[in-house]
Scaffold this motif. Structure first.
Motif, PDB file in Angstrom:
ATOM      1  N   GLY A 228      -6.124  -5.103  10.102  1.00 56.82           N
ATOM      2  CA  GLY A 228      -4.708  -4.963   9.816  1.00 56.82           C
ATOM      3  C   GLY A 228      -4.326  -5.399   8.424  1.00 56.82           C
ATOM      4  N   GLU A 229      -5.298  -5.485   7.536  1.00 56.16           N
ATOM      5  CA  GLU A 229      -5.031  -5.868   6.149  1.00 56.16           C
ATOM      6  C   GLU A 229      -4.828  -4.624   5.298  1.00 56.16           C
ATOM      7  N   SER A 230      -3.774  -4.606   4.521  1.00 60.52           N
ATOM      8  CA  SER A 230      -3.498  -3.492   3.615  1.00 60.52           C
ATOM      9  C   SER A 230      -4.469  -3.539   2.440  1.00 60.52           C
ATOM     10  N   PHE A 231      -4.971  -2.359   2.038  1.00 58.85           N
ATOM     11  CA  PHE A 231      -5.876  -2.328   0.886  1.00 58.85           C
ATOM     12  C   PHE A 231      -5.930  -0.917   0.315  1.00 58.85           C
ATOM     13  N   ASP A 232      -6.639  -0.762  -0.774  1.00 55.32           N
ATOM     14  CA  ASP A 232      -6.927   0.519  -1.421  1.00 55.32           C
ATOM     15  C   ASP A 232      -5.644   1.208  -1.895  1.00 55.32           C
ATOM     16  N   TYR A 233      -5.121   0.741  -3.019  1.00 56.12           N
ATOM     17  CA  TYR A 233      -3.824   1.196  -3.521  1.00 56.12           C
ATOM     18  C   TYR A 233      -3.991   2.289  -4.567  1.00 56.12           C
ATOM     19  N   GLY A 234      -3.527   3.468  -4.227  1.00 54.84           N
ATOM     20  CA  GLY A 234      -3.529   4.594  -5.148  1.00 54.84           C
ATOM     21  C   GLY A 234      -2.109   4.901  -5.593  1.00 54.84           C
ATOM     22  N   PRO A 235      -1.465   5.910  -4.975  1.00 51.63           N
ATOM     23  CA  PRO A 235      -0.115   6.297  -5.425  1.00 51.63           C
ATOM     24  C   PRO A 235       1.005   5.503  -4.760  1.00 51.63           C
ATOM     25  N   TRP A 236       0.884   4.172  -4.749  1.00 53.69           N
ATOM     26  CA  TRP A 236       1.888   3.339  -4.099  1.00 53.69           C
ATOM     27  C   TRP A 236       3.192   3.316  -4.899  1.00 53.69           C
ATOM     28  N   ARG A 237       4.262   3.013  -4.203  1.00 54.54           N
ATOM     29  CA  ARG A 237       5.575   2.804  -4.838  1.00 54.54           C
ATOM     30  C   ARG A 237       6.393   1.846  -3.979  1.00 54.54           C
ATOM     31  N   PHE A 238       7.350   1.163  -4.597  1.00 49.42           N
ATOM     32  CA  PHE A 238       8.408   0.461  -3.869  1.00 49.42           C
ATOM     33  C   PHE A 238       9.642   1.341  -3.934  1.00 49.42           C
ATOM     34  N   THR A 239      10.231   1.617  -2.770  1.00 48.99           N
ATOM     35  CA  THR A 239      11.409   2.469  -2.761  1.00 48.99           C
ATOM     36  C   THR A 239      12.629   1.673  -3.222  1.00 48.99           C
ATOM     37  N   PRO A 240      13.414   2.187  -4.145  1.00 51.29           N
ATOM     38  CA  PRO A 240      14.579   1.428  -4.622  1.00 51.29           C
ATOM     39  C   PRO A 240      15.619   1.196  -3.527  1.00 51.29           C
TER      40      PRO A 240
END
Length: 458
Positions: free
Chosen positions: A256-268
């Protein structure tokens, strides 16, 4: 079995991975070292030369893996099954116990070609490495269970890429993760009919990564854990306003660990249709569909595990995912707000009021949680917006107790620490244009200061 001097992954390496070698890079310029993470695994004492030897030249760590291991796996990519996957530009370099007694992996990205590289060059752009460091630092500060960017070393190669100006600078990233076993790892074994190995991987995951005996029904035991952990992961993405971008089954870690970041974004804003990947044309992994996407991936794990146990028992567990997510979502939202939950059913109206106000898109997610930290609204430029769209929330919060002391200087700032894509691009531009790393390091310091102010429970 693994000996005292061997990490436990050797017990499954014969069917899970292939020994590989790291690329020989023309340069090794240290750009980022995570001493905070290194302290947890006893490596903070390395000087920079030793650090580069370990994480730029990949000299084996003492009493650890004699050679790096490129993991094998299959996976559904945008719902299409792909059997031609595996670590194509990374490997597991070492396994170490942390200060909580857990086994963690040191894994790479951009360390050279492997048998699974297909037509790729096995490299990582420096921009991609910078982006992953920023993503993991921000997510950790926002309470998301994420891999840690451990090291970033520029490697002196000029890379050609179709999706960014080229030639571009290269790097090798090392991440510290609670395992690299993916849903796709189980899918591969099931697809190949390797049921004995599938059972061994289930038991390895429970005993090594969860620290629990496999018991009489290990497949059911594991699925129950994965449902709980991935429901919490999806919930934490929503509370953080984060969009991973590529929630394929080979990108879902069974811890359940998040990993492998490619086209990530934070939504405004609280926009369910916001997507991070330009190639996600149908919004499959949009902000508001992430829980559904992760649930679908967990179903694929259950299908693989059905080679070992009765499908009805697996299906019964899967039916609990929506409720697990709803409860985790409420806890994540209240945790970021800094108020104590009153109980799952009692908290749902408060969460609904938060989302209703945010859905008007009159105030950003980060701004809202900053202004309402501890459940008490601060006066400021959004007073009219809050009075108009958040009045029900203010009434509900009267019954909630604050859990976060307000004495950290961060809460006296005028604005919250955020991660808009424009700032990410500006940080990279300073590096690319002027080799100016100060904005990058300043941002990491600002993010960590915010994380300290949130005081997440360990």
């Amino acid at each position: 079995m693994a000996s005292a001097s061997q990490p436990p992954i050797v017990t499954v390496a014969d069917f899970l991975a292939d020994p590989v070698s790291a690329a020989n890079f023309p340069q090794a310029i240290l750009r980022f070292r995570n001493d905070r993470a290194a302290r947890t695994v006893g490596l903070a004492g390395l000087d920079d030369d030793a650090w580069i030897a370990q994480f730029g030249r990949f000299r084996p760590l003492a009493d650890n893996l004699p050679a790096p291991l490129a993991l094998r796996y299959h996976g559904h990519q945008f719902r299409a099954y792909n059997p031609d996957l595996g670590d194509g530009r990374g490997f597991t370099f070492a396994q170490l116990r942390d200060d909580r007694g857990r086994w963690l992996d040191l894994g790479t990205k951009g360390s050279g070609t492997t048998p699974y590289s297909r037509f790729g060059d096995g490299r990582l752009t420096l921009k991609g490495g910078v982006r992953e460091v920023l993503a993991t630092e921000m997510l950790e500060a926002l309470g998301v269970h994420t891999s840690k960017s451990f090291s970033l070393i520029e490697t002196g190669e000029a890379l050609q890429r179709n999706d960014e100006p080229s030639p571009t600078r290269s790097a090798v990233l090392v991440r510290l993760s609670h395992g690299h076993i993916r849903i796709g790892s189980f899918q591969r074994l099931a697809a190949l009919g390797l049921t004995d190995e599938l059972d061994r991987l289930v038991r390895y995951t429970l005993e090594t990564l969860y620290g629990e005996p496999a018991g009489d029904a290990p497949a059911l035991h594991l699925l129950g854990h994965v449902i709980d952990r991935t429901a919490r992961l999806a919930a934490s993405y929503m509370a953080a306003g984060f969009v991973h971008g590529v929630l394929n089954s080979d990108n879902i870690n069974v811890t359940g660990e998040s990993f492998d970041y490619g086209p990530w974004r934070f939504t405004p804003f609280w926009d369910p249709d916001f997507t991070a990947a330009y190639f996600d044309h149908h919004g499959l992994y949009a902000f508001g569909r992430q829980a559904q996407a992760i649930h679908w991936d967990v179903v694929q794990l259950a299908i693989a595990l059905s080679k070992l146990t009765d499908i009805e028992g697996l299906a019964t567990l899967l039916d609990g995912f929506p409720a697990a997510y709803e409860q985790a979502h409420a806890r994540a939202m209240l945790s970021r707000l800094g108020v104590a939950p009153r109980g799952d059913e009692q908290d749902l109206p408060l969460v609904a009021a938060i989302e209703a106000g945010l859905s008007t898109r009159t105030v950003g997610i980060d701004r809202f949680f900053f202004d309402w930290s501890g459940g008490r609204r601060r006066a400021g430029p959004y007073d009219r917006t809050y009075a108009e769209h958040f009045a029900p929330l203010e009434r509900l919060l009267a019954d909630y107790a604050e859990t976060r002391p307000a004495d950290h200087p961060y809460w006296s700032d005028l604005d919250p620490c955020t991660m808009p894509i424009e700032e990410v691009e500006a940080i990279w531009s300073a590096i690319d244009r002027d080799d100016d790393w100060q904005p990058f390091h300043d941002k990491i310091n600002a993010i960590r200061r915010m994380g300290e102010a949130h005081r997440w429970p360990s």
